[in-house]
Design a protein around this motif. Structure first.
Motif, PDB file in Angstrom:
ATOM      1  N   GLY A 141       0.831  -1.207   0.000  1.00  0.00           N
ATOM      2  CA  GLY A 141       0.000   0.000   0.000  1.00  0.00           C
ATOM      3  C   GLY A 141       0.851   1.237   0.000  1.00  0.00           C
ATOM      4  O   GLY A 141       1.811   1.354  -0.755  1.00  0.00           O
ATOM      5  N   GLY A 142       0.495   2.199   0.883  1.00  0.00           N
ATOM      6  CA  GLY A 142       1.265   3.434   0.976  1.00  0.00           C
ATOM      7  C   GLY A 142       0.384   4.655   0.945  1.00  0.00           C
ATOM      8  O   GLY A 142      -0.761   4.648   1.412  1.00  0.00           O
ATOM      9  N   CYS A 143       0.913   5.734   0.384  1.00  0.00           N
ATOM     10  CA  CYS A 143       0.205   7.008   0.311  1.00  0.00           C
ATOM     11  C   CYS A 143      -0.927   6.901  -0.704  1.00  0.00           C
ATOM     12  O   CYS A 143      -0.702   6.542  -1.862  1.00  0.00           O
ATOM     13  N   ALA A 144      -2.142   7.213  -0.272  1.00  0.00           N
ATOM     14  CA  ALA A 144      -3.314   7.005  -1.125  1.00  0.00           C
ATOM     15  C   ALA A 144      -3.217   7.763  -2.442  1.00  0.00           C
ATOM     16  O   ALA A 144      -3.577   7.232  -3.503  1.00  0.00           O
ATOM     17  N   GLU A 154      -2.435   5.731   3.849  1.00  0.00           N
ATOM     18  CA  GLU A 154      -2.315   6.993   4.575  1.00  0.00           C
ATOM     19  C   GLU A 154      -2.405   8.132   3.576  1.00  0.00           C
ATOM     20  O   GLU A 154      -2.268   7.922   2.368  1.00  0.00           O
ATOM     21  N   THR A 155      -2.637   9.343   4.080  1.00  0.00           N
ATOM     22  CA  THR A 155      -2.780  10.510   3.212  1.00  0.00           C
ATOM     23  C   THR A 155      -1.722  11.550   3.555  1.00  0.00           C
ATOM     24  O   THR A 155      -1.191  11.580   4.653  1.00  0.00           O
ATOM     25  N   SER A 156      -1.453  12.441   2.597  1.00  0.00           N
ATOM     26  CA  SER A 156      -0.331  13.359   2.697  1.00  0.00           C
ATOM     27  C   SER A 156      -0.744  14.727   3.223  1.00  0.00           C
ATOM     28  O   SER A 156      -1.913  14.987   3.519  1.00  0.00           O
ATOM     29  N   GLU A 157       0.243  15.614   3.253  1.00  0.00           N
ATOM     30  CA  GLU A 157       0.001  16.993   3.687  1.00  0.00           C
ATOM     31  C   GLU A 157      -0.789  17.801   2.669  1.00  0.00           C
ATOM     32  O   GLU A 157      -1.123  18.963   2.917  1.00  0.00           O
TER      33      GLU A 157
END
Length: 352
Positions: free
Chosen positions: A214-217, A244-247
């Motif tokens: 997975g990782g950053c959506a 997960e989501t980013s800034e």
């Protein structure tokens, strides 16, 4: 259903005194904020005993995708380099991956650590049969603040040096961002930290152990668009999906659309459990109060639970573990094993 994900090579651990490549496969943050980078390099050695080695594009702002890939290829091919760590993420690493040398990685697998835009490299390694670690940006988690957070240091050492099985625990405090890297306070002070909420558990109360993917959506969406995922999502049967989501602070409904696309692609139906990170809810240009930050986290949590439940009612879901864009951050296995214990409501990571 028992895991059918093909086994990945777990790279050998480094030893204190070994050399570790410190690279900028996306944004060359060390060139923008060298003081934070240099403190990170000192702390990397203090925490791990490893010797950081920079490459031509580590500090070169605006380096081409070809040049950044050349540094990655050189690091992976160098027998004296025993691990590779990204300085930070960015937004264009997808253009670097086509220039990477899979043969070098397969001939001498070594741990790669990164998150956010480094989802590109981690999925590329996964596709080539090599596990990595999600997390570990030197510019974000080693350089800033008065010290390295204990959970980050512990999981960083496990990923690079010691291995073992660790329980992923809640540090009890969190920040979305620290001081601007060019502000002298960035070297000595944390950002605004607040107490954390208990994690949310959903789905059946059962225990799942499987390899992670997975990782950053946002990056996963790009990868699926670019066709950089196996044609058969069944390769993820029994896996644990990390998301997960980013800034960039995408709205919850946009995260829902991304997860829905993963559902339609067959990914959500294949995995056996889902672990969603505590999301950042503020940035330098968007600084809501504590109540609004909590509301944003709850809205994202509800979307994750709802969409995953629609596509896979058998999957335990936990929302809140800090392995993404907040601090303190856990470094977690990527392609290695994670146990989601929906009975005892505990989370474990195997670092090999």
């Amino acid at each position: 259903m028992p895991p059918v994900v093909r086994p990945l090579v777990q790279p050998a651990k480094a030893q204190p005194g070994d050399r570790v490549a410190v690279l900028s496969p996306s944004f060359a943050a060390p060139g923008f904020a060298p003081a934070v980078h240099e403190q990170a390099m000192r702390r990397l050695t203090e925490v791990t005993g490893l010797v950081p080695v920079e490459y031509p594009t580590t500090r070169r702002l605006g380096a081409s995708a070809v040049d950044r890939a050349a540094d990655l290829n050189a690091a992976f091919a160098d027998p004296h380099i025993r691990a590779v760590v990204a300085t930070v993420g960015g937004e264009d690493q997808i253009t670097v991956v086509p220039h990477l040398d899979a043969a070098a990685v397969r001939d001498d697998p070594k741990p790669f650590l990164g998150y956010s835009d480094n989802t590109n490299i981690l999925t590329w390694l996964w596709t080539n049969g090599v596990a990595g670690y999600y997390g570990g940006s030197t510019q974000v988690h080693l350089g800033p603040g008065p010290r390295v957070d204990e959970v980050h240091a512990r999981s960083l050492r496990a990923a690079l040096l010691t291995g073992g099985r660790l329980e992923v625990t809640e540090p009890g405090e969190s920040e979305d961002l620290g001081h601007d890297w060019l502000d002298p306070r960035a070297l000595t002070e944390h950002g605004e930290r607040e107490p954390t909420e208990p994690w949310t558990w959903a789905g059946p109360a059962r225990t799942v152990t499987g390899p992670t993917w997975g990782g950053c959506a946002e990056v996963l969406q790009w990868l699926l668009t670019a066709g950089r995922f196996p044609a058969d999502p069944g390769v993820l049967t029994g896996a644990v999906l990390l998301v997960e989501t980013s800034e960039e602070l995408i709205p919850p409904r946009e995260l829902g659309w991304i997860l829905r696309s993963l559902g339609e692609r067959g990914v959500l139906g294949a995995v056996a459990a889902v672990v969603a990170a505590r999301p950042p809810t503020s940035h330098f240009t968007d600084r809501p109060g504590a109540d609004e930050r909590r509301r944003r986290r709850e809205a994202q949590r509800d979307v994750v639970v709802d969409v995953v439940g629609r596509y896979n009612a058998d999957a335990p879901v936990v929302v809140g573990p800090p392995f993404g864009h907040t601090r303190p951050q856990w470094v977690v296995p990527y392609g290695g094993t994670m146990t989601v214990d929906g009975v005892a409501r505990r989370l474990w990571a195997d670092y090999g």
